[in-house]
Design a protein around this motif. Structure first.
Motif, short mmCIF file in Angstrom:
data_model
loop_
_atom_site.label_atom_id
_atom_site.label_comp_id
_atom_site.label_asym_id
_atom_site.label_seq_id
_atom_site.Cartn_x
_atom_site.Cartn_y
_atom_site.Cartn_z
N TRP A 135 0.83 -1.20 0.00
CA TRP A 135 0.00 0.00 0.00
C TRP A 135 0.87 1.25 0.00
CZ3 TRP A 135 -4.62 -1.22 -1.40
CH2 TRP A 135 -5.13 -2.46 -1.04
N ALA A 136 1.93 1.25 0.78
CA ALA A 136 2.83 2.39 0.81
C ALA A 136 3.52 2.56 -0.54
CB ALA A 136 3.86 2.23 1.92
N ARG A 137 3.93 1.47 -1.13
CA ARG A 137 4.58 1.54 -2.44
C ARG A 137 3.64 2.12 -3.49
NH1 ARG A 137 6.83 -3.84 -4.07
NH2 ARG A 137 8.37 -3.29 -2.50
N SER A 138 2.36 1.78 -3.41
CA SER A 138 1.41 2.27 -4.41
C SER A 138 1.25 3.79 -4.34
CB SER A 138 0.05 1.58 -4.27
OG SER A 138 -0.63 2.04 -3.12
N LEU A 139 1.46 4.38 -3.17
CA LEU A 139 1.39 5.83 -3.05
C LEU A 139 2.53 6.50 -3.80
CD1 LEU A 139 0.42 6.16 0.71
CD2 LEU A 139 -1.06 6.52 -1.28
N VAL A 140 3.69 5.85 -3.80
CA VAL A 140 4.85 6.41 -4.49
C VAL A 140 4.79 6.14 -5.98
CG1 VAL A 140 7.37 6.26 -4.68
CG2 VAL A 140 6.28 6.21 -2.43
N THR A 141 4.46 4.91 -6.36
CA THR A 141 4.47 4.53 -7.78
C THR A 141 3.20 4.93 -8.50
OG1 THR A 141 3.53 2.34 -7.35
CG2 THR A 141 5.95 2.54 -7.30
N ARG A 142 2.14 5.21 -7.73
CA ARG A 142 0.82 5.52 -8.27
C ARG A 142 0.25 4.36 -9.07
NH1 ARG A 142 -0.08 10.05 -6.50
NH2 ARG A 142 -1.43 11.41 -7.65
N GLU A 143 0.66 3.15 -8.71
CA GLU A 143 0.14 1.92 -9.31
C GLU A 143 -0.17 0.95 -8.18
OE1 GLU A 143 3.19 0.48 -11.85
OE2 GLU A 143 2.90 2.05 -13.34
N SER A 144 -1.39 0.45 -8.15
CA SER A 144 -1.77 -0.46 -7.06
C SER A 144 -1.63 -1.92 -7.44
CB SER A 144 -3.22 -0.21 -6.63
OG SER A 144 -4.11 -0.55 -7.67
N HIS A 145 -1.69 -2.22 -8.72
CA HIS A 145 -1.69 -3.61 -9.19
C HIS A 145 -2.81 -4.42 -8.53
CE1 HIS A 145 2.24 -2.43 -10.72
NE2 HIS A 145 2.02 -3.35 -11.63
N ILE A 146 -3.93 -3.76 -8.34
CA ILE A 146 -5.11 -4.38 -7.76
C ILE A 146 -6.26 -4.25 -8.76
CG2 ILE A 146 -6.86 -4.24 -5.95
CD1 ILE A 146 -4.64 -3.19 -4.12
N ILE A 147 -6.96 -5.33 -8.97
CA ILE A 147 -8.14 -5.32 -9.82
C ILE A 147 -9.33 -5.69 -8.94
CG2 ILE A 147 -9.33 -6.40 -11.77
CD1 ILE A 147 -6.56 -6.81 -13.03
N GLY A 148 -10.30 -4.79 -8.87
CA GLY A 148 -11.50 -5.03 -8.07
C GLY A 148 -12.65 -5.49 -8.95
N VAL A 149 -13.35 -6.51 -8.50
CA VAL A 149 -14.49 -7.05 -9.23
C VAL A 149 -15.67 -7.15 -8.27
CG1 VAL A 149 -15.37 -9.04 -10.51
CG2 VAL A 149 -12.98 -8.37 -10.77
N VAL A 150 -16.80 -6.61 -8.70
CA VAL A 150 -18.04 -6.73 -7.93
C VAL A 150 -18.97 -7.65 -8.71
CG1 VAL A 150 -19.98 -5.50 -6.89
CG2 VAL A 150 -17.74 -4.38 -7.07
N ILE A 151 -19.39 -8.72 -8.06
CA ILE A 151 -20.29 -9.67 -8.70
C ILE A 151 -21.60 -9.75 -7.92
CG2 ILE A 151 -18.44 -11.01 -9.77
CD1 ILE A 151 -18.76 -13.05 -7.53
N PRO A 152 -22.69 -10.10 -8.60
CA PRO A 152 -23.99 -10.11 -7.93
C PRO A 152 -24.21 -11.32 -7.02
CG PRO A 152 -24.26 -10.63 -10.24
CD PRO A 152 -22.83 -10.26 -10.04
N GLU A 153 -23.54 -12.43 -7.28
CA GLU A 153 -23.74 -13.63 -6.45
C GLU A 153 -22.49 -14.48 -6.46
OE1 GLU A 153 -24.67 -15.80 -3.76
OE2 GLU A 153 -26.28 -14.41 -4.27
N ILE A 154 -21.80 -14.50 -5.36
CA ILE A 154 -20.51 -15.19 -5.28
C ILE A 154 -20.66 -16.71 -5.38
CG2 ILE A 154 -20.39 -15.45 -2.76
CD1 ILE A 154 -17.43 -14.41 -3.07
N ALA A 155 -21.81 -17.24 -4.99
CA ALA A 155 -22.02 -18.68 -5.02
C ALA A 155 -22.40 -19.21 -6.40
CB ALA A 155 -23.08 -19.08 -4.00
#
Length: 90
Positions: free
Chosen positions: A21-41
């Motif tokens: 998280w600290a590195r992402s503040l410096v590099t301005r890259e999180s390397h995180i992809i967020g996905v929202v799905i309607p039903e995990i099951a």
């Protein structure tokens, strides 16, 4: 820092681990992809997210998976959660 330099030679002894998280503040890259799905099951969504995770991890990315339970308000909150996990942009 390069391995073996004077500035990080004792990091192994201190059990130092880089903070993503600290590195992402410096590099301005999180390397995180967020996905929202309607039903995990649901099999459809679980197969897609499993494939996505297998595809992105070798490239240094992490998947954040959120379940909205088919609730529009929850989906909006989860989208905000995923977006707030990303590094700030200009």
């Amino acid at each position: 820092m390069k391995p073996g330099t004077a500035s990080n030679s004792g990091l192994g002894e201190l059990n130092y681990r880089a903070n993503r998280w600290a590195r992402s503040l410096v590099t301005r890259e999180s390397h995180i992809i967020g996905v929202v799905i309607p039903e995990i099951a649901h099999t459809f969504f679980s197969e897609i997210t499993a494939g996505l995770q297998q595809t992105i991890e070798p490239h240094g990315y992490t998947l954040i998976l959120c379940n909205s339970a088919a609730d529009l308000q929850r989906e909006r909150r989860r989208r905000w959660t995923c977006c707030s996990a990303a590094a700030p942009t200009d």
